[in-house]
Enzyme design. Structure first.
Site, PDB file in Angstrom:
ATOM      1  N   ASP A 103     126.796   8.857  61.875  1.00  0.00           N
ATOM      2  CA  ASP A 103     126.974   9.985  62.702  1.00  0.00           C
ATOM      3  C   ASP A 103     126.627  11.297  62.078  1.00  0.00           C
ATOM      4  OD1 ASP A 103     128.946  11.818  64.252  1.00  0.00           O
ATOM      5  OD2 ASP A 103     130.296  10.057  64.275  1.00  0.00           O
ATOM      6  N   ASP A 205     126.920  14.757  66.437  1.00  0.00           N
ATOM      7  CA  ASP A 205     128.271  15.357  66.592  1.00  0.00           C
ATOM      8  C   ASP A 205     128.266  16.627  67.456  1.00  0.00           C
ATOM      9  OD1 ASP A 205     131.158  15.443  66.234  1.00  0.00           O
ATOM     10  OD2 ASP A 205     130.970  17.216  65.117  1.00  0.00           O
ATOM     11  N   GLU A 268     126.696  13.690  71.467  1.00  0.00           N
ATOM     12  CA  GLU A 268     128.001  14.142  71.821  1.00  0.00           C
ATOM     13  C   GLU A 268     127.819  15.414  72.780  1.00  0.00           C
ATOM     14  OE1 GLU A 268     132.587  14.691  70.269  1.00  0.00           O
ATOM     15  OE2 GLU A 268     131.103  15.675  69.131  1.00  0.00           O
ATOM     16  N   HIS A 336     137.149   7.745  69.139  1.00  0.00           N
ATOM     17  CA  HIS A 336     138.174   8.124  68.270  1.00  0.00           C
ATOM     18  C   HIS A 336     138.756   9.487  68.339  1.00  0.00           C
ATOM     19  CE1 HIS A 336     134.217  10.514  67.419  1.00  0.00           C
ATOM     20  NE2 HIS A 336     135.045  11.148  66.387  1.00  0.00           N
ATOM     21  N   ASP A 337     138.657  10.339  69.585  1.00  0.00           N
ATOM     22  CA  ASP A 337     139.018  11.534  69.556  1.00  0.00           C
ATOM     23  C   ASP A 337     140.078  11.521  70.899  1.00  0.00           C
ATOM     24  OD1 ASP A 337     138.023  13.018  67.826  1.00  0.00           O
ATOM     25  OD2 ASP A 337     136.340  13.492  68.971  1.00  0.00           O
TER      26      ASP A 337
END
Length: 547
Positions: A103, A205, A268, A336-337
């Site tokens: 990531d 990200d 993302e 995860h968010d």
């Protein structure tokens, strides 16, 4: 030409703190992941069968945002292990045919990163322009009206120099200035560092935020915002997200990936189907290999996308229409968010039924599917006492701890995760790998069957997507291999009553939420139970239906 691996891959997201603890400190680590690799793919159909792993950040970090505040891009946080452990993880993954993605966080660093410490030290420091420093407006106001993703102004005053610095997230996460060529070169070198060590790619990200308006112009007010809505929605993020200059930076990042064969960039990004598709690049120069489409999770923040066939059809229709020729969508039902899938869709207590249907849809669509750890066993959000909450985002917006709890390997008090007190509490004990592993009717078995069927079915890997006519509340689509007749059909019922869905060609039910239906021959129609789904492999498809 060799077909790129990511086109056929199923990717499994691991939140490293929560997957497996190997040293008894209550925190998951890289050694723990190594020990669980055979569960993910040991080459046999008793394993889950995923082709790649994406690890949420493992870099050294003060952990103000649990790794998304990076203090050293070229290392491993001691909680997770060492560089030697990372090298072994890479080797062990590759020995099993598993690709490994890290990531990458290019928009911001930690305020403890040496670059920012230098930048903040004086107005004249050579790294001053590596970040965004601005003086107050003549009236003493902030440099602009931008808001942080986590709430509050996106500017914090440094007493040392009397200027404000920009942070799109926490104040401990200052934004990098990608208009400075030195910053861009340094961040490209981070990619090269990890590619040289054998990493197969990166999830990137907040890709759409690295280039802002050159004058940092104010964002317009959102006329639809109302008190009670999330604070960050009070303005339209016009000048600090998806700003047109970002696409040039994306293409330059892609050039670095292309220096190393078979490396993959997954971005993302947020926005409309058209905005997402722009990140793939164009005929003249490619951009990302894959750009996430999160619209199955949320379309308009902060609301969750309903489990509704008409809405889901539109999401895929828009994505297929907008994406450049030769590119491939990238969908997910969790990460995860956001709340876990079952929690989002459990208002009537039937979230598990919808989760079973989601597995069939995700593996049936033309896309590179991403599965969030624990999704395959039906993990739900966990209610966590206030004193055990960890996520700092909860102080200004919603917290994300409930969807980040430890993986549940068995029903023991430790859930097979750690002998120590876990960093976050466990969920309900009956959702675990051990109890579902040999149960052919379990959600885990359905995921496993869907993944392996996708591997051996040409139309599911390579076929085009075509939406077919179906009743309201249902979704029927076909996947056809290039140059062949339609070879696979997926049917979904999002209503609370049974329906009969017409299918164009005879075939065999290969997957179904009601698994007793699998193996049944169908001719002109298939019957679906309430909230049910099924996949039919048409006669003549090059697949092996037996398990």
């Amino acid at each position: 030409m060799t077909r790129e691996w990511w086109r056929d891959a199923v990717v499994y997201q691991i939140y490293p703190r929560s997957f497996q603890d190997s040293n008894g400190d209550g925190i998951g680590d890289l050694e723990g992941i190594i020990r669980r690799l055979d569960y993910l793919n040991d080459g046999t159909e008793t394993s889950l069968g995923v082709d790649a792993i994406w690890l949420s950040p493992t870099f050294p970090s003060p952990m103000k945002d649990f790794g998304y505040d990076v203090s050293d891009y070229n290392g491993v946080h001691p909680d997770f292990g060492t560089m030697e452990t990372m090298d072994r993880l890479i080797a062990e993954c590759h020995a099993r045919g598993i690709k490994l993605l890290l990531d990458w966080v290019p928009n911001h660093t930690s305020d403890r990163h040496p670059w920012f410490i230098e930048s903040a030290s004086s107005l004249e420091n050579p790294k001053r322009d590596w970040y965004f420093w601005r003086s107050a407006k003549p009236d003493g106001g902030l440099p602009n009206n931008w808001r942080s993703v986590f709430g509050g102004p996106a500017w914090t005053l440094s007493e040392e120099t009397g200027q404000f610095y920009l942070h799109s997230f926490l104040k401990e996460q200052p934004d990098l200035n990608w208009r400075n060529p030195e910053v861009e070169r340094a961040m490209h070198d981070v990619l090269r560092f990890w590619f040289e060590r054998g990493i197969d790619g990166f999830r990137i990200d907040v890709m759409g935020m690295i280039l802002k308006h050159p004058e940092l112009a104010d964002n317009p007010v959102n006329p639809r915002w109302r008190p009670g809505d999330r604070e960050r929605s009070s303005q339209i993020w016009l000048n600090n997200r998806n700003y047109p200059d970002v696409f040039g930076a994306v293409k330059r990042i892609r050039r670095v990936f292309d220096e190393y064969p078979e490396k993959t960039a997954v971005g993302e990004v947020f926005g409309t189907a058209e905005e997402i598709s722009a990140y793939y690049g164009d005929d003249r120069e490619p951009g990302l290999h894959l750009a996430f489409n999160f619209q199955f999770i949320h379309e308009i923040e902060p609301w969750h996308t309903p489990w509704d066939a008409e809405i889901m059809k539109r999401i895929v229709r828009d994505a297929e229409r907008a994406i450049p020729a030769g590119s491939q969508p990238c969908f997910a039902f969790g990460n995860h968010d956001r709340m876990r899938f079952i929690t989002r869709h459990n208002e009537d207590g039937r979230g598990v039924e919808r989760a079973r249907a989601a597995a069939i849809v995700l593996m049936g669509l033309r896309n590179t599917p991403f599965v969030y750890y624990g999704e395959e066993i039906g993990m739900e959000d966990v209610e966590i006492p206030e004193e055990q909450l960890q996520d700092p985002a909860r102080l200004r917006t919603f917290g994300r701890d409930p969807e980040r709890t430890p993986m549940q390997w068995d029903a023991t008090p430790s859930r097979g995760f750690s002998e120590a007190e876990p960093w976050l509490p466990y969920g309900r004990a009956d959702r675990n790998v051990d109890e579902q592993f040999a149960d052919d009717g379990s959600l885990l078995s359905l995921y496993r069957a869907a993944i392996w069927l996708r591997k051996r079915t040409a139309s599911l890997r390579e076929g085009a997507y075509r939406e077919l006519e179906s009743l309201d509340g249902t979704w029927l689509f076909e996947r056809g291999a290039t140059g062949a007749a339609a070879a696979a059909y997926v049917a979904l019922n999002t209503t609370g009553h049974a329906v009969r869905v017409a299918v164009p060609s005879p075939g065999t039910v290969a997957l179904a939420t009601l698994r007793s239906e699998e193996g049944r021959r169908v001719g002109q129609h298939i019957d679906l139970e309430p909230l049910g789904a099924a996949m039919v492999i048409a006669d003549g498809e090059r697949s092996i239906l037996g398990r």
